[in-house]
Design an enzyme around this catalytic site. Structure first.
Site, mmCIF file in Angstrom:
data_model
loop_
_atom_site.group_PDB
_atom_site.id
_atom_site.type_symbol
_atom_site.label_atom_id
_atom_site.label_comp_id
_atom_site.label_asym_id
_atom_site.label_seq_id
_atom_site.Cartn_x
_atom_site.Cartn_y
_atom_site.Cartn_z
ATOM 1 N N GLY A 23 44.164 46.638 38.704
ATOM 2 C CA GLY A 23 42.740 46.904 38.495
ATOM 3 C C GLY A 23 41.900 46.615 39.720
ATOM 4 C CB THR A 72 38.203 50.975 30.931
ATOM 5 O OG1 THR A 72 37.157 50.666 29.995
ATOM 6 C CG2 THR A 72 39.291 51.746 30.208
ATOM 7 C CG HIS A 132 42.921 7.051 49.513
ATOM 8 N ND1 HIS A 132 41.594 7.391 49.632
ATOM 9 C CD2 HIS A 132 43.263 6.399 50.652
ATOM 10 C CE1 HIS A 132 41.139 6.938 50.797
ATOM 11 N NE2 HIS A 132 42.135 6.344 51.440
HETATM 12 C C1 LIG Z 1 34.788 42.514 45.951
HETATM 13 C C2 LIG Z 1 35.069 41.826 44.628
HETATM 14 C C3 LIG Z 1 35.497 40.522 44.621
HETATM 15 C C4 LIG Z 1 35.766 39.879 43.416
HETATM 16 N N1 LIG Z 1 36.186 38.597 43.469
HETATM 17 C C5 LIG Z 1 36.468 37.964 42.314
HETATM 18 C C6 LIG Z 1 36.960 36.646 42.330
HETATM 19 O O1 LIG Z 1 37.132 36.042 43.391
HETATM 20 N N2 LIG Z 1 37.244 36.052 41.153
HETATM 21 C C7 LIG Z 1 37.050 36.705 39.960
HETATM 22 O O2 LIG Z 1 37.323 36.113 38.917
HETATM 23 N N3 LIG Z 1 36.588 37.953 39.920
HETATM 24 C C8 LIG Z 1 36.301 38.606 41.051
HETATM 25 N N4 LIG Z 1 35.870 39.902 41.007
HETATM 26 C C9 LIG Z 1 35.684 40.529 39.685
HETATM 27 C C10 LIG Z 1 37.030 40.978 39.109
HETATM 28 O O3 LIG Z 1 37.618 41.897 39.977
HETATM 29 C C11 LIG Z 1 36.833 41.583 37.729
HETATM 30 O O4 LIG Z 1 36.136 40.668 36.910
HETATM 31 C C12 LIG Z 1 38.164 41.909 37.073
HETATM 32 O O5 LIG Z 1 38.921 42.802 37.852
HETATM 33 C C13 LIG Z 1 37.933 42.536 35.688
HETATM 34 O O6 LIG Z 1 39.153 42.779 35.086
HETATM 35 P P1 LIG Z 1 39.318 43.912 33.988
HETATM 36 O O7 LIG Z 1 40.770 43.909 33.619
HETATM 37 O O8 LIG Z 1 38.320 43.745 32.914
HETATM 38 O O9 LIG Z 1 38.953 45.292 34.706
HETATM 39 P P2 LIG Z 1 39.425 45.953 36.081
HETATM 40 O O10 LIG Z 1 40.078 45.004 36.960
HETATM 41 O O11 LIG Z 1 38.234 46.694 36.580
HETATM 42 O O12 LIG Z 1 40.547 46.991 35.624
HETATM 43 C C14 LIG Z 1 40.276 48.093 34.839
HETATM 44 C C15 LIG Z 1 41.309 49.162 35.114
HETATM 45 O O13 LIG Z 1 41.151 50.201 34.145
HETATM 46 C C16 LIG Z 1 41.413 51.448 34.756
HETATM 47 N N5 LIG Z 1 40.774 52.493 33.940
HETATM 48 C C17 LIG Z 1 39.463 52.657 33.690
HETATM 49 N N6 LIG Z 1 39.277 53.680 32.829
HETATM 50 C C18 LIG Z 1 40.511 54.171 32.542
HETATM 51 C C19 LIG Z 1 40.976 55.208 31.699
HETATM 52 N N7 LIG Z 1 40.147 55.937 30.933
HETATM 53 N N8 LIG Z 1 42.302 55.439 31.673
HETATM 54 C C20 LIG Z 1 43.173 54.697 32.407
HETATM 55 N N9 LIG Z 1 42.779 53.693 33.195
HETATM 56 C C21 LIG Z 1 41.468 53.426 33.254
HETATM 57 C C22 LIG Z 1 40.812 51.288 36.146
HETATM 58 O O14 LIG Z 1 41.416 52.198 37.031
HETATM 59 C C23 LIG Z 1 41.161 49.842 36.462
HETATM 60 O O15 LIG Z 1 42.368 49.764 37.170
HETATM 61 C C24 LIG Z 1 35.612 40.573 42.188
HETATM 62 C C25 LIG Z 1 35.199 41.906 42.198
HETATM 63 C C26 LIG Z 1 34.928 42.530 43.400
HETATM 64 C C27 LIG Z 1 34.503 43.963 43.384
#
Ligand SMILES: Cc1cc2nc3c(=O)[nH]c(=O)nc-3n(C[C@H](O)[C@H](O)[C@H](O)COP(=O)(O)OP(=O)(O)OC[C@H]3O[C@@H](n4cnc5c(N)ncnc54)[C@H](O)[C@@H]3O)c2cc1C
Length: 469
Positions: A40, A144, A445
């Protein structure tokens, strides 16, 4: 038609963690992602690549500004940005390939393409070649994720005006970088490019940066970042961005209505993230959404569509990888009839800048706003032996406890290693422990973790390494 117990739509931290837990519980599980690789946002264009660049750029900063204090002299310090990006990509590749391996070993069916829920337990998978497959499952979990939020008045061309997606992969160091938004993403990426030589200006609409932390931390954070070279304009909103011949002219207005103008090679729009579930659920299923645009769920992660659950960035709560991971586990355990649950009062929040800031639980500001009585203990890193030995004496740890019961209510840390140190406070929060519990726990420590212990002792004015209040 392929049939499963569970289908995950989205292979980010929420989806892949939930899928692994489902497999551990013996459920026949499939995971769909439209990306070529799992992981993701977090693994591909978020948490991991940003941390890889933060550490590389921190080495550059060390070489330029700190090495001499340690008696190290470099004849010449040169940055090979291409190599830095290669290392970042290698870290991402290692982790995303590791995930594919884990899916195989857990016997999870890995499907590539765009998924759409078309009915209770029914998913249409559209593959890269355009072919479609109908899948069936007892339960479907929507995970997603999110995409960068945009501002209505700013056109993101992904060349000059960019999001974090592009700012993780610039092919050269921009001379002038303007960052809109002083949250975690803006500050982390602003730090990376500033350390590599960009002149970085951060514009923030709110009166302070990193506003979820207490003002004493954010003031210290701003001071630290300014010392690294970042410039801040707070209480200021961007009113327009114009791009001409590869350079941006940015107009902004401060709260006092003063007009400001900036020129930049790159403008990074880092104003938060938008939950993304466009077309993931057929319109006629009537998926309920909250007034903040997130998928509405009950406490068991059930959406308004029968058999459809939602977890991670698309539902309420902080958009953090670890929050999504734990929701993945809790959601599946509930489906399997177990007692999974997420403690939303104990979710750590970290900004990986220099200094780092980390917090969990209640803040002093929230306690005041809500009339919650608290007792505070604070301990400066300058009085911690390891911090001095590490040349990392800036920062402090702060503990909030209930004045009557001494129960730990919150912790915030600013300084080197805050991201790791916060885990101890989260454990105490999770177990409902007290400041005294933390203060009476033996800490090695010399370690930075002793600062947390002393902050906890400080709640009762019993810290050893600073004078009594
Ligand atoms: C630059 C940056 C730095 C970050 N740093 C941190 C950090 O240090 N610590 C932290 O906790 N969080 C961090 N985050 C936030 C973190 O990345 C997100 O909170 C996390 O990835 C969310 O997880 P998720 O599984 O909900 O969604 P996502 O990781 O967004 O994954 C969702 C996936 O679903 C897929 N998808 C969407 N729609 C469809 C569909 N219809 N069919 C098939 N696939 C689909 C997408 O392609 C994606 O791969 C950061 C974000 C960014 C942008």
């Amino acid at each position: 038609m392929a049939s499963f117990d569970l289908i995950f739509l989205g292979g980010g931290p929420a989806g892949y963690t939930g899928a692994i837990r489902a497999a551990q519980l013996g459920l026949n599980t499939a995971i769909i992602d439209k990306r070529e690789v799992l992981g993701g946002t977090c693994l591909n264009i978020g948490c991991i690549p940003s941390k890889a660049l933060l550490v590389s750029s921190d080495h550059v900063h060390f070489a330029h500004h700190q090495a001499a204090r340690h008696g190290l002299k470099f004849e010449q310090i040169a940055v090979d940005l291409n190599q830095m990006m290669k290392r970042k990509e290698e870290v991402v590749r290692q982790l995303t390939q590791g995930l594919e391996f884990l899916m195989k070993k857990n016997k999870i069916t890995r499907l590539s393409g765009v998924g759409q829920v078309v009915g209770p337990g029914k998913v249409i998978l559209t593959k890269k070649d355009g072919s479609q497959e109908e899948l069936q499952a007892k339960h479907v979990v929507l995970a997603t994720g999110s995409v960068p939020a945009e501002l209505p008045e700013i056109v993101i061309d992904r060349e000059v005006v960019v999001t974090s997606d592009e700012a993780l992969s610039f092919d050269k160091v921009p001379a002038d970088l303007l960052v809109i938004g002083a949250g975690a993403i803006g500050l982390e990426l602003g730090s990376v490019w500033s350390r590599l030589g960009s002149n970085v200006t951060v514009i923030e609409f709110l009166p302070r940066i990193a506003a979820t932390f207490d003002p004493d931390l954010t003031q210290a954070l701003q001071k630290g970042l300014e010392a690294e070279g970042l410039n801040f304009h707070l209480d200021t909103s961007v009113t327009g961005v114009r791009v001409d011949q590869g350079r941006a002219s940015v107009e902004a207005v401060s709260k006092g209505r003063q007009k400001l103008a900036f020129a930049a090679d790159k403008v990074l729009v880092a104003v938060g993230r938008r939950p993304f579930f466009d077309n993931a659920v057929a319109k006629d299923l009537g998926l309920k959404v909250t007034d903040r645009g997130r998928v509405a769920t009950d406490s068991l992660y059930r959406t308004s569509v029968p058999g459809l659950y939602a977890i991670g960035d698309i539902i309420d709560g902080p958009m953090l990888a670890h929050k999504g991971e734990d929701e993945g586990v809790a959601c599946i355990e509930r489906i399997a009839g177990k007692a999974g649950h997420v403690n939303y009062e104990a979710i750590p929040n970290v900004i990986y800048t220099n200094p780092e800031v980390a917090g969990a639980g209640l803040t002093e500001e929230l306690a005041k706003q809500n009339g919650i009585p608290i007792r505070v203990g604070k301990f400066p890193f300058a009085a911690n032996g390891r911090a001095l030995a590490n040349d990392q004496s800036q920062g402090f740890a702060k503990i909030l406890a209930d004045p009557k019961t001494d129960k730990l209510l919150g912790a915030q840390i600013i300084g080197f290693g805050a991201s790791e140190l916060i885990a101890e406070a989260v454990t105490v929060l999770e177990f409902g422990g007290s400041a005294e519990d933390l203060g009476r726990t033996v800490h090695a420590h010399p370690t930075m973790s002793e600062a947390l212990k002393e902050a906890a002792l400080g709640v009762h004015n019993q810290a050893f390494s600073i004078p009594p209040r």
